[in-house]
Design an enzyme around this catalytic site. Structure first.
Site: not given
Length: 193
Positions: A67-69, A72
């Site tokens: 999710g964070c990738t 970003a």
């Protein structure tokens, strides 16, 4: 009254939060000034940016996770248009500066990532945090062990040139957050012209 040990353990996180009162920053509030080490090991100061551009400060749980990738990379892909709209972006998590350097290189990120290993920046914005964690990822053929101090919830703030929070989102949809912020900024800009 004596509580069983398993209940005491369940209450421990709440006790820690009570010692650090939860700040709630809503739209219209002045954003806190903050500083943290960036992915290059340099000290990044909000005071050097607020007033020059609108600033997106987005908090995320951890480098090199799905999710964070996606989040970003979404900001990365929208950055040209955000800059054209007078917006700078900075990501903040409990990962170290070294973790951020690996994450940034692995995904060609084009904006700063700030190390908030003790959660103080998150706390200043009222973003809930919990304990840190560890993950191992293969990046460019090398196995990397990433350890983070705290894990922040996924929240986004947009700060105007006067230093006020003009947008706060706590129900972030990671893959489309860059597009959502760009849409908000365009609507805000159109309404003030």
């Amino acid at each position: 009254m004596h509580l069983p040990s398993f209940i005491v353990l369940l209450l421990a996180p709440a006790i820690c939060l009570a010692e650090n009162p939860f700040v709630s920053l809503n739209e219209g509030a002045l954003a806190p000034q903050f500083e943290a080490q960036d992915d290059s090991g340099n000290l990044w100061r909000s005071a050097d940016h607020v007033g020059k551009t609108m600033l997106v400060v987005y908090f995320y749980p951890a480098d090199m996770t799905v999710g964070c990738t996606a989040q970003a990379c979404g900001f990365r892909d929208q950055l040209k248009e955000l800059k054209q709209a007078g917006v700078s972006v900075v990501g903040v998590s409990g990962d170290s500066s070294g973790n951020h350097k690996i994450f940034k290189k692995a995904h060609s990120l084009n904006f700063p990532l700030l190390a908030d290993e003790d959660g103080k920046v998150a706390q200043a914005f009222g973003v809930p945090v919990r304990g840190g964690g560890r993950i191992t990822r293969v990046v460019h053929g090398r196995q990397e062990k990433l350890v983070r101090g705290v894990t922040a919830q996924r929240w986004t703030f947009v700060i105007d040139r006067e230093g006020r929070i003009v947008h706060r989102r706590t129900d972030v949809k990671a893959p489309v957050e860059g597009k959502s912020v760009l849409k908000f900024v365009r609507q805000l800009t159109a309404s003030t012209q």
